[in-house]
Scaffold this active site. Structure first.
Site, PDB file in Angstrom:
ATOM      1  CD  GLU A 198       8.276   9.735   6.106  1.00 54.32           C
ATOM      2  OE1 GLU A 198       7.295  10.123   5.433  1.00 54.32           O
ATOM      3  OE2 GLU A 198       8.543   8.540   6.282  1.00 54.32           O
ATOM      4  NE  ARG A 226       2.999   5.121   7.379  1.00 51.78           N
ATOM      5  CZ  ARG A 226       2.674   4.902   6.108  1.00 51.78           C
ATOM      6  NH1 ARG A 226       3.577   4.423   5.254  1.00 51.78           N
ATOM      7  NH2 ARG A 226       1.457   5.178   5.662  1.00 51.78           N
ATOM      8  CG  HIS A 236       6.474   8.179   2.542  1.00 49.63           C
ATOM      9  ND1 HIS A 236       6.055   8.231   3.854  1.00 49.63           N
ATOM     10  CD2 HIS A 236       5.710   7.215   1.968  1.00 49.63           C
ATOM     11  CE1 HIS A 236       5.094   7.346   4.065  1.00 49.63           C
ATOM     12  NE2 HIS A 236       4.859   6.711   2.917  1.00 49.63           N
TER      13      HIS A 236
HETATM   14  P1  NDP Z   1      -1.408  -5.384   4.399  1.00 48.43           P
HETATM   15  O1  NDP Z   1      -2.430  -5.208   5.457  1.00 48.43           O
HETATM   16  O2  NDP Z   1      -1.825  -5.908   3.081  1.00 48.43           O
HETATM   17  O3  NDP Z   1      -0.256  -6.340   4.932  1.00 48.43           O
HETATM   18  C1  NDP Z   1       0.291  -6.266   6.216  1.00 48.43           C
HETATM   19  C2  NDP Z   1       1.113  -7.521   6.465  1.00 48.43           C
HETATM   20  O4  NDP Z   1       1.830  -7.378   7.685  1.00 48.43           O
HETATM   21  C3  NDP Z   1       0.287  -8.793   6.580  1.00 48.43           C
HETATM   22  O5  NDP Z   1       0.941  -9.832   5.915  1.00 48.43           O
HETATM   23  C4  NDP Z   1       0.273  -9.064   8.080  1.00 48.43           C
HETATM   24  O6  NDP Z   1       0.115 -10.459   8.256  1.00 48.43           O
HETATM   25  C5  NDP Z   1       1.672  -8.563   8.469  1.00 48.43           C
HETATM   26  N1  NDP Z   1       1.815  -8.206   9.872  1.00 48.43           N
HETATM   27  C6  NDP Z   1       1.012  -7.434  10.636  1.00 48.43           C
HETATM   28  N2  NDP Z   1       1.501  -7.331  11.880  1.00 48.43           N
HETATM   29  C7  NDP Z   1       2.648  -8.051  11.899  1.00 48.43           C
HETATM   30  C8  NDP Z   1       3.616  -8.328  12.896  1.00 48.43           C
HETATM   31  N3  NDP Z   1       3.495  -7.849  14.141  1.00 48.43           N
HETATM   32  N4  NDP Z   1       4.672  -9.105  12.563  1.00 48.43           N
HETATM   33  C9  NDP Z   1       4.809  -9.601  11.313  1.00 48.43           C
HETATM   34  N5  NDP Z   1       3.912  -9.382  10.324  1.00 48.43           N
HETATM   35  C10 NDP Z   1       2.848  -8.613  10.626  1.00 48.43           C
HETATM   36  O7  NDP Z   1      -0.723  -3.975   4.236  1.00 48.43           O
HETATM   37  P2  NDP Z   1       0.103  -3.429   2.964  1.00 48.43           P
HETATM   38  O8  NDP Z   1       1.020  -4.487   2.512  1.00 48.43           O
HETATM   39  O9  NDP Z   1      -0.806  -2.801   1.995  1.00 48.43           O
HETATM   40  O10 NDP Z   1       0.916  -2.238   3.638  1.00 48.43           O
HETATM   41  C11 NDP Z   1       1.741  -2.466   4.755  1.00 48.43           C
HETATM   42  C12 NDP Z   1       2.251  -1.144   5.298  1.00 48.43           C
HETATM   43  O11 NDP Z   1       3.202  -0.604   4.400  1.00 48.43           O
HETATM   44  C13 NDP Z   1       1.183  -0.053   5.423  1.00 48.43           C
HETATM   45  O12 NDP Z   1       0.496  -0.161   6.667  1.00 48.43           O
HETATM   46  C14 NDP Z   1       1.972   1.212   5.290  1.00 48.43           C
HETATM   47  O13 NDP Z   1       2.409   1.638   6.549  1.00 48.43           O
HETATM   48  C15 NDP Z   1       3.157   0.805   4.440  1.00 48.43           C
HETATM   49  N6  NDP Z   1       3.061   1.298   3.061  1.00 48.43           N
HETATM   50  C16 NDP Z   1       4.057   2.104   2.596  1.00 48.43           C
HETATM   51  C17 NDP Z   1       4.018   2.569   1.306  1.00 48.43           C
HETATM   52  C18 NDP Z   1       5.086   3.472   0.806  1.00 48.43           C
HETATM   53  O14 NDP Z   1       4.823   4.250  -0.098  1.00 48.43           O
HETATM   54  N7  NDP Z   1       6.293   3.395   1.326  1.00 48.43           N
HETATM   55  C19 NDP Z   1       2.918   2.230   0.380  1.00 48.43           C
HETATM   56  C20 NDP Z   1       1.940   1.356   0.968  1.00 48.43           C
HETATM   57  C21 NDP Z   1       2.035   0.910   2.262  1.00 48.43           C
HETATM   58  P3  NDP Z   1      -0.451 -11.068   9.626  1.00 48.43           P
HETATM   59  O15 NDP Z   1      -1.733 -10.350   9.908  1.00 48.43           O
HETATM   60  O16 NDP Z   1      -0.577 -12.531   9.352  1.00 48.43           O
HETATM   61  O17 NDP Z   1       0.607 -10.792  10.626  1.00 48.43           O
HETATM   62  C1  7N6 Z   2       1.760   7.964  -0.845  1.00 51.20           C
HETATM   63  C2  7N6 Z   2       2.277   7.093   0.283  1.00 51.20           C
HETATM   64  C3  7N6 Z   2       0.693   4.238   2.203  1.00 51.20           C
HETATM   65  O1  7N6 Z   2       0.657   3.924   3.390  1.00 51.20           O
HETATM   66  O2  7N6 Z   2       2.424   5.741   2.716  1.00 51.20           O
HETATM   67  C4  7N6 Z   2       1.842   5.047   1.705  1.00 51.20           C
HETATM   68  O3  7N6 Z   2      -0.174   3.887   1.387  1.00 51.20           O
HETATM   69  C5  7N6 Z   2       1.436   5.873   0.511  1.00 51.20           C
HETATM   70  C6  7N6 Z   2       2.373   7.654  -2.162  1.00 51.20           C
END
Ligand code: NDP
Ligand code: 7N6
Length: 308
Positions: A255, A226, A274
Site C-alpha cells: 500500500e 489486511r 484502505h
Molecule cells: P477483533 O479482534 O474484534 O476480531 C478478530 C476476529 O477474528 C475474532 O472473531 C477472532 O475470533 C477471529 N480470528 C482470529 N484468528 C482467526 C483465525 N485464525 N481464523 C478465523 N478467525 C480468526 O478485530 P476487529 O474485528 O476489530 O479487526 C480485525 C482486523 O481487521 C484488524 O486486525 C485489522 O487488521 C483489520 N481492520 C481493517 C480496517 C480497515 O479499515 N480496512 C479497520 C479495522 C480493522 P477467534 O479468536 O475466536 O478466532
Molecule cells: C485507518 C485504518 C485498522 O486496523 O487499518 C485499520 O484499524 C484502520 C482508517
C-alpha cells in the site's frame, strides 16, 4: 504506571487532524504533546505509525489508533515492558457498511454503471447480470468487531450468513459458525467471502490458490482485513481465469497499491484505498479509548484493548 505526559504522534494525521485529536483530549489530566519523531519525555504515545525509535524512548504505553497492530514488534515491546493497546471495537458500523456496500455494488452493478457514466455511456446490464442480495449467502471470516458489523448488516438484507472463527460459538446475525478447519467448505458455499481477521502467522495467506479454486465461479471476495491474508498473485490469476466473479479490496500486499498493479484496471474489482474504517468520528472514538485507559491507570485498573 502513571502518565503525566501523553504524546500524540504526527502520524495520526493519516486518519484525522492531529490538532483535532489533541483538542479532544484537552480535558485529560496528562499534558498532551504533539510528537514529531522521537517521543522521549513522554510516558505514553498515541500513534498510527510504528517507528523503531519508540522502543528505547522510555515509553510505558503505546496506543495504536488502528485495530490491526501487525506492524508492531510484540516481543521487543514485551522485553522492554512497554504496554501496547489497540483500537478494536470502533469500526464495526463503518467497515460493515463498506463491505456490504461493496456487495450491493456488485449485486446491483453500481460499479459498472459508474464506469459507464465516466464515459458518458447509457448501457443496461444483461438480463441476468444483476441480482438481489436477498437470496445470496456470505461467508464472513473473523467475527469480532468487523465481522459482526458485516454479518448483522448482511443478515438484515436477507442474506444467509456463515461465520468462521477459532472459537465457533453462536453470534447474532450469523446463521452458523464454523471453525477454521471448515474454511474450504464454508468459502465453497458462499456468494461472497468476506475477510475480517487480524493478520498474524495463522492468517497470512489464508486465502490462497486452493481457497480461490474452491470458491464458486459467480462468487466475490471482499477483503477489509489486511492484504497479506490473501495471496494477491493467486487472486489476480483467479480473476483473470474467471475462477471467481470479482473482488472488493480495501487492503493490499503493498500500500498504496502500485500504479502497475493489474487490479486497477479490472471492471470486476472495486479498489478502495484502505479507507473502509475512515469516518468523521474516528478521532473521538480513539479519544474515548484513550480516556478510558487513562482513567483505568489512575484507578490502578488494567488497561482495556491491551495486546502486549
Ligand atoms: P477483533 O479482534 O474484534 O476480531 C478478530 C476476529 O477474528 C475474532 O472473531 C477472532 O475470533 C477471529 N480470528 C482470529 N484468528 C482467526 C483465525 N485464525 N481464523 C478465523 N478467525 C480468526 O478485530 P476487529 O474485528 O476489530 O479487526 C480485525 C482486523 O481487521 C484488524 O486486525 C485489522 O487488521 C483489520 N481492520 C481493517 C480496517 C480497515 O479499515 N480496512 C479497520 C479495522 C480493522 P477467534 O479468536 O475466536 O478466532
Ligand atoms: C485507518 C485504518 C485498522 O486496523 O487499518 C485499520 O484499524 C484502520 C482508517
Amino acid at each position: 504506571m502513571s502518565v503525566s505526559t501523553l504524546g500524540v504522534h504526527e502520524s495520526v494525521g493519516e486518519v484525522f487532524p492531529v490538532s483535532v485529536f489533541r483538542d479532544a483530549l484537552a480535558d485529560a489530566d496528562p499534558s498532551v504533546r504533539v510528537v514529531d519523531g522521537d517521543p522521549s519525555g513522554c510516558d505514553a504515545l498515541v500513534t498510527f505509525a510504528y517507528e523503531e525509535q519508540f522502543l528505547d524512548a522510555g515509553l510505558d504505553w503505546i496506543h495504536s489508533i488502528q485495530a490491526g497492530v501487525d506492524r508492531f514488534p510484540f516481543d521487543d515491546l514485551a522485553d522492554r515492558g512497554v504496554a501496547l493497546t489497540n483500537s478494536t471495537g470502533i469500526h464495526g458500523d463503518v467497515v460493515g457498511e463498506t463491505a456490504v456496500g461493496m456487495m450491493l455494488a456488485f449485486a446491483r452493478r453500481l460499479h459498472v454503471h459508474r464506469s459507464n457514466q465516466e464515459r458518458g455511456e447509457w448501457r443496461k446490464p444483461a438480463w441476468d447480470d444483476a441480482f438481489s442480495l436477498r437470496r445470496e449467502s456470505a461467508c464472513v471470516v473473523g467475527l469480532g468487531t468487523l465481522g459482526r458489523g458485516i454479518a448483522t448488516r448482511a443478515s438484515a438484507l436477507g442474506m444467509d450468513v456463515t461465520g468462521v472463527k477459532r472459537t465457533p460459538t453462536p453470534v447474532d446475525g450469523v446463521d452458523r459458525v464454523r471453525p477454521p478447519e471448515d474454511l474450504h467448505e464454508a468459502v465453497a458455499n458462499a456468494g461472497f467471502v468476506v475477510l475480517a481477521v487480524p493478520l498474524n502467522p495463522d492468517t497470512e495467506g489464508m486465502i490462497s490458490a486452493t481457497e480461490l479454486a474452491a470458491m464458486r465461479e459467480d462468487a466475490y471476495l471482499i477483503n477489509v482485513a489486511r492484504g497479506p491474508v490473501v495471496d494477491q498473485a493467486a487472486l489476480v490469476d483467479a480473476l483473470e481465469s474467471g475462477a471467481i466473479a470479482g473482488a472488493g479490496l480495501d487492503v493490499f500486499e503493498t500500500e498504496p497499491l502500485p500504479a502497475d498493479s493489474p487490479l486497477w484496471d479490472r471492471e470486476d474489482v472495486i479498489v478502495t484505498p484502505h479507507a473502509a474504517g475512515m469516518n468523521d468520528e474516528y478521532y473521538e472514538r480513539v479519544a474515548t479509548i484513550v480516556r478510558e485507559n487513562l482513567r483505568r491507570l489512575a484507578a490502578g485498573e488494567s488497561l482495556t484493548n491491551q495486546v502486549v
